[in-house]
Enzyme design. Structure first.
Site, short mmCIF file in Angstrom:
data_model
loop_
_atom_site.label_atom_id
_atom_site.label_comp_id
_atom_site.label_asym_id
_atom_site.label_seq_id
_atom_site.Cartn_x
_atom_site.Cartn_y
_atom_site.Cartn_z
N ASP A 49 0.83 -1.21 0.00
CA ASP A 49 0.00 0.00 0.00
C ASP A 49 0.86 1.26 0.00
O ASP A 49 1.65 1.48 0.91
CB ASP A 49 -0.94 0.00 1.22
CG ASP A 49 -2.14 0.91 1.00
OD1 ASP A 49 -1.94 2.12 0.84
OD2 ASP A 49 -3.28 0.39 0.99
N SER A 94 -7.08 4.37 -1.15
CA SER A 94 -6.98 2.90 -1.17
C SER A 94 -8.33 2.25 -1.45
O SER A 94 -8.38 1.15 -2.01
CB SER A 94 -6.43 2.40 0.17
OG SER A 94 -5.10 2.80 0.34
N THR A 148 -8.22 -1.55 1.88
CA THR A 148 -7.72 -2.53 0.91
C THR A 148 -8.32 -3.93 1.12
O THR A 148 -8.93 -4.48 0.20
CB THR A 148 -6.18 -2.57 0.93
OG1 THR A 148 -5.69 -1.24 0.74
CG2 THR A 148 -5.64 -3.48 -0.15
N GLU A 276 -1.70 -7.86 2.46
CA GLU A 276 -1.34 -6.45 2.30
C GLU A 276 -0.28 -5.98 3.29
O GLU A 276 -0.40 -6.19 4.50
CB GLU A 276 -2.58 -5.56 2.48
CG GLU A 276 -2.26 -4.10 2.23
CD GLU A 276 -3.27 -3.10 2.80
OE1 GLU A 276 -3.34 -2.00 2.28
OE2 GLU A 276 -3.97 -3.44 3.78
N HIS A 285 2.76 8.48 4.88
CA HIS A 285 1.94 9.64 5.22
C HIS A 285 2.67 10.57 6.19
O HIS A 285 2.42 11.77 6.22
CB HIS A 285 0.60 9.20 5.82
CG HIS A 285 -0.45 8.87 4.79
ND1 HIS A 285 -1.02 9.82 3.98
CD2 HIS A 285 -1.01 7.69 4.43
CE1 HIS A 285 -1.91 9.25 3.17
NE2 HIS A 285 -1.91 7.96 3.42
N ASP A 327 -1.42 0.08 -4.92
CA ASP A 327 -2.69 0.79 -5.18
C ASP A 327 -2.50 2.24 -5.62
O ASP A 327 -3.20 2.76 -6.48
CB ASP A 327 -3.63 0.72 -3.96
CG ASP A 327 -2.97 1.12 -2.65
OD1 ASP A 327 -1.75 1.38 -2.62
OD2 ASP A 327 -3.69 1.18 -1.63
ZN ZN Z 1 -2.89 6.37 2.35
#
Ligand code: ZN
Length: 400
Positions: A49, A94, A148, A276, A285, A327
């Site tokens: 991710d 996502s 996800t 994932e 982030h 993603d």
């Molecule tokens: Zn994110």
């Protein structure tokens, strides 16, 4: 003329998504190229991710050196990339991206395989596999009810309805294996943003799930031959690798992957699993290069566990479709140096980020195309420039 072009185009599209069993045997001189003409019995989708190509560069340099070996997922046979835009945004979240893979069409950000405007949606890939009698599983380092995995196990118009997503897992979709973070979303004592207050841990146990909360419990459940497995290893998302003390009882993604595959393989000679590395996105982030590298490395270790399982048998090599996919990119991360000869040691770099943030503000996603590494029957259709919805068509064609 136009009609002919369209016909040819449609024929091409059909070819691209034809089940591999019908495709002609293709000659291959590559030692590393696996047979691409067999029926698929195992579909393993592994999601990194938020991981951009620069993350791969950074993790590889830090782990293996500037001219060192590839990461495990880089060794897969087919390499392609995809457009990631969602129904109304150039930059997806996502939810939109995973819904495009899982349900085969564009969704608005925040939607989990369900249109808020009431339009009908497709069944997701896990549901299609289950309908064919396959065993199924969901694994993530994020809350297992996060966007996800949710796209492969639920249908809701808003991703934050995580208690409702847990309800759908336990009451409707019932994947055989559910492993990740999210004890607090599975069992609510106060309503979440969508009003969900259910206890789906107790309910799961009542219908035969073995419930575990740490590594030792997970290993014991697998050794004991659990037929349904629910592992929730933290209240929220699982602890980033860089913050885990040596005494941590949380299993690594590689250990959860091994537990899931061992269990699913024992249950059924056909299985579908989505695994994932969800915390990669979280550490991006907050723009932490130091947290990013161990997180990508842990994801790569889990791909290594899967590849070792596949490579242990000719039957698995021939009948397993493995897809390692991203993603969206997060943070706009880049690998940077001075370009002045000898100004810094070869292999030294710094991390550059597109979003200027001041904590606690967080970076957002970017709309850059994202990578797909894959191998096994059907994967040839993924080794090119595609739209993220094409992943659904390719996988759907091999579920039978
Ligand atoms: Zn994110």
């Amino acid at each position: 003329m136009r009609r002919k072009i369209i016909t040819v185009f449609v024929a091409f599209l059909t070819l691209a998504v034809l089940p591999a069993a019908r495709a002609p045997v293709t000659a291959s001189g590559g030692q590393n190229v696996l047979p691409n003409n067999h029926e698929v019995k195992h579909v393993i989708i592994m999601v990194a991710d938020g991981m951009g190509l620069a993350d791969v560069t950074a993790a590889r340099i830090r782990k293996n050196g500037i001219a060192g070996p590839s990461l495990r997922f880089e060794t897969l046979d087919e390499i392609g990339y995809q457009r990631t835009f969602s129904e109304k945004n150039t930059v997806t979240d996502s939810a939109g991206a995973a819904s495009a893979w899982a349900c085969g069409e564009k969704f608005v950000n925040d939607e989990i395989c369900m249109h808020a405007d009431g339009r009908p949606n497709n069944a997701n890939l896990l549901e299609l596999a289950k309908a064919e009698g396959w065993a199924t599983g969901l694994v993530s380092t994020q809350t297992i009810t996060n966007a996800t995995p949710a796209a492969f196990g639920a249908h809701v118009t808003f991703r934050d309805c995580e208690n409702e997503i847990a309800r759908q897992y336990v009451q409707i979709t019932r994947p055989d294996v559910i492993l990740g973070g999210g004890r607090n979303t599975f069992k609510r004592t106060s309503p979440d943003v969508c009003g969900g207050v259910g206890d789906y841990i107790t309910e799961a146990q009542s219908i035969g799930y073995t419930y575990v909360i740490d590594r030792a419990g997970l290993q014991a459940a697998v050794a004991g031959g659990a037929k349904r497995l629910l592992g929730l290893f933290r209240g929220s998302y699982m602890t980033p690798e860089i913050l885990r003390p040596p005494t941590s009882t949380e299993p690594h993604l590689s250990e959860m992957s091994a537990a899931a595959i061992t269990t699913l393989d024992r249950l059924n000679d056909r299985f579908f699993v989505m695994i994932e590395g969800g915390v990669i996105d979280l550490v991006k982030h907050v723009e932490s290069l130091d947290a990013l590298v161990p997180e990508v490395s842990a994801f790569d270790d889990s791909v290594g566990v899967v590849l070792d399982w596949i490579n242990a048998s000719e039957e698995r090599k021939q009948h397993t479709l493995l897809i390692v996919i991203v993603d969206h990119e997060t943070g706009g991360f880049a690998v940077m140096g001075t370009e002045v000869a000898g100004a810094e040691p070869l292999g030294y770099f710094t991390g550059g980020w597109t979003f200027a943030i001041t904590p606690p503000a967080m970076a957002g996603h970017t709309g850059t195309d994202t990578m797909i590494w894959s191998q096994g029957p059907g994967s040839a259709a993924l080794g090119r420039a595609i739209d993220n919805t094409t992943v659904y068509e390719v996988v759907k064609a091999v579920l039978r």
